[in-house]
Design an enzyme around this catalytic site. Structure first.
Site, short mmCIF file in Angstrom:
data_model
loop_
_atom_site.label_atom_id
_atom_site.label_comp_id
_atom_site.label_asym_id
_atom_site.label_seq_id
_atom_site.Cartn_x
_atom_site.Cartn_y
_atom_site.Cartn_z
N GLY A 58 0.86 -1.19 0.00
CA GLY A 58 0.00 0.00 0.00
C GLY A 58 0.89 1.23 0.00
O GLY A 58 2.04 1.19 -0.44
N ARG A 59 0.35 2.31 0.56
CA ARG A 59 1.11 3.57 0.53
C ARG A 59 2.41 3.45 1.33
O ARG A 59 3.47 3.89 0.87
CB ARG A 59 0.27 4.70 1.14
CG ARG A 59 -1.05 4.95 0.45
CD ARG A 59 -1.77 6.07 1.18
NE ARG A 59 -3.15 6.18 0.78
CZ ARG A 59 -4.16 5.52 1.35
NH1 ARG A 59 -3.93 4.70 2.36
NH2 ARG A 59 -5.39 5.68 0.92
N ILE A 60 2.32 2.87 2.53
CA ILE A 60 3.51 2.84 3.39
C ILE A 60 4.54 1.84 2.82
O ILE A 60 5.73 2.14 2.75
CB ILE A 60 3.13 2.52 4.85
CG1 ILE A 60 2.21 3.63 5.39
CG2 ILE A 60 4.38 2.40 5.73
CD1 ILE A 60 1.57 3.35 6.74
N THR A 70 5.88 -2.58 11.53
CA THR A 70 5.35 -1.26 11.92
C THR A 70 3.85 -1.21 11.63
O THR A 70 3.26 -0.12 11.61
CB THR A 70 6.03 -0.12 11.12
OG1 THR A 70 5.98 -0.47 9.72
CG2 THR A 70 7.45 0.12 11.55
N ARG A 77 0.70 -3.94 12.47
CA ARG A 77 -0.11 -4.31 13.63
C ARG A 77 0.50 -5.55 14.29
O ARG A 77 0.89 -6.50 13.58
CB ARG A 77 -1.56 -4.61 13.23
CG ARG A 77 -2.40 -3.37 12.92
CD ARG A 77 -2.65 -2.52 14.18
NE ARG A 77 -3.47 -1.36 13.91
CZ ARG A 77 -3.01 -0.13 13.63
NH1 ARG A 77 -1.71 0.08 13.58
NH2 ARG A 77 -3.84 0.87 13.42
N GLU A 102 -0.38 -5.46 23.18
CA GLU A 102 0.18 -4.11 23.17
C GLU A 102 -0.51 -3.29 24.25
O GLU A 102 -1.73 -3.24 24.25
CB GLU A 102 -0.07 -3.49 21.81
CG GLU A 102 0.79 -2.29 21.54
CD GLU A 102 0.71 -1.85 20.09
OE1 GLU A 102 0.13 -0.78 19.86
OE2 GLU A 102 1.20 -2.60 19.20
N HIS A 151 5.05 1.66 19.54
CA HIS A 151 4.07 2.06 18.51
C HIS A 151 4.16 3.57 18.22
O HIS A 151 3.19 4.31 18.42
CB HIS A 151 2.65 1.67 18.95
CG HIS A 151 1.70 1.50 17.80
ND1 HIS A 151 0.60 0.67 17.83
CD2 HIS A 151 1.67 2.08 16.58
CE1 HIS A 151 -0.05 0.74 16.68
NE2 HIS A 151 0.58 1.60 15.91
N ALA A 163 5.66 4.80 15.12
CA ALA A 163 6.13 5.03 13.75
C ALA A 163 5.60 6.33 13.14
O ALA A 163 6.28 6.98 12.36
CB ALA A 163 5.78 3.84 12.86
#
Ligand code: DGY
Length: 329
Positions: A155-157, A235, A237, A266, A285, A287
């Protein structure tokens, strides 16, 4: 009269000021999320909810909030929200994509490099007073330049990480449910099946949303297919990775290193076995946590909230179908 909203944590002023200008808002003041019973009570009279990824927004919560018209999540991930349940009830849902892409990709790359070059261990080494001399074999890591990077999720990341990898002359493989031929040439990346990606990558970085299909996508079986020197970066889930299997794999040398921004559970409990391993780097968490990006996320979340309260399509919407069923103010 201004609409009533609940904001589940203090967020950057860039967003909070907008919310306060347009709404009658209550903000949960603590560092940790509002307990479930508090949240259920608070939403009872609410027209809108500005939530975070730590808030479970499910059918029970929506049914406790008969006036709720919009849920605006200050995160790109929205696995904490039951979107189909919201759509059924005419509740609009929004998230915060785009604004955090580069910041998160930067951080994934930072984790990748920190793991490759053992930065966390090196900091601990110096702080523990163990640095006696220059050592010919001291804290040797692995090169990033020229190595193979496997991206699970493009995807974008994921694409942002691929772009950064170009600068390090990396060979980049990717796997996604949708093959992105349009990006392959542009990013100089190669599509592979997941087993090939796991077997050939020096670094495996996860960039896929958490769904029932992707939960534990990295399990004992997947870890066994990776190189014994491989670095796993997460980075996305925490539950994408089976934590127990990862612990065993890192302990037994099945893979080399893990660098995790997200964990399952988490936050990770202090007595979790992963925290005993020198080859596992864990951060809380963060990022997307740059000052500029968290401000933009807060602002976008506020804009989504306000649009939803007006019965408009949210700037970044997840369920436009809810508009047809939207609840009257
Ligand atoms: C997200 O947005 O989903 C990240 O996990 C936090 O920025």
């Amino acid at each position: 009269m201004k609409p009533i909203v609940y904001v589940t944590r203090r967020i950057p002023d860039q967003g909070l000021a907008l919310v306060l200008e347009h709404c009658q808002a209550e903000v949960w003041p603590e560092e940790t999320p509002p307990p479930r019973n508090v949240l259920l009570e608070k939403v009872r009279a609410c027209d809108g909810l500005l939530s975070l990824l730590t808030d479970k927004v499910d059918a029970e919560l929506m049914d406790a909030a008969p006036r709720l018209r919009v849920v605006s999540n200050m995160a790109v991930g929205f696995d904490n929200i039951d979107v189909p349940a919201a759509t059924e009830r005419g509740i609009l849902v929004g998230n915060t994509p785009e604004v955090l892409t580069d910041t998160t990709a930067d951080f994934a790359f930072a984790l990748l490099m920190a793991a490759a070059r053992r930065i966390g261990e090196a900091i601990d080494y110096v702080r523990a007073g163990r640095w006696k001399t220059w050592g010919p074999m001291l804290l040797m890591g692995h090169d990033v330049h020229g190595a193979t990077l496997g991206l699970i999720g493009l995807g974008r990341i994921g694409s942002g990480v691929a772009r950064r990898a170009q600068g390090f002359n990396m060979r980049v493989l990717y796997h996604d449910v949708v093959r992105r031929q349009d990006l392959e040439q542009q990013l100089d990346i190669t599509y592979t099946d997941i087993d090939t990606l796991l077997a050939e990558s020096d670094f495996v970085s996860l960039h896929t949303p958490l769904t029932p299909e992707t939960r534990h996508i990295i399990n004992a079986d997947a870890l066994r297919k990776m190189k014994p020197t491989a670095v796993l970066v997460n980075t996305a889930r925490g539950p994408l990775v089976d934590s127990q299997a990862l612990y065993a794999a890192l302990r037994d040398g099945v893979i080399g290193y893990a660098a995790l921004d997200v964990t399952d559970p988490e936050p990770i409990p202090l007595d979790h076995p992963l925290l005993t391993l020198p080859n596992c780097l864990i951060v809380p968490h963060i990022a997307s946590a740059s000052v500029a990006t968290r401000g933009k996320m807060a602002e976008l979340a506020a804009r989504n909230l306000i649009a939803g309260l007006k019965g408009e399509l949210l700037p970044t919407h997840l369920n436009p179908a809810a508009l047809e069923r939207r609840r009257a103010p």
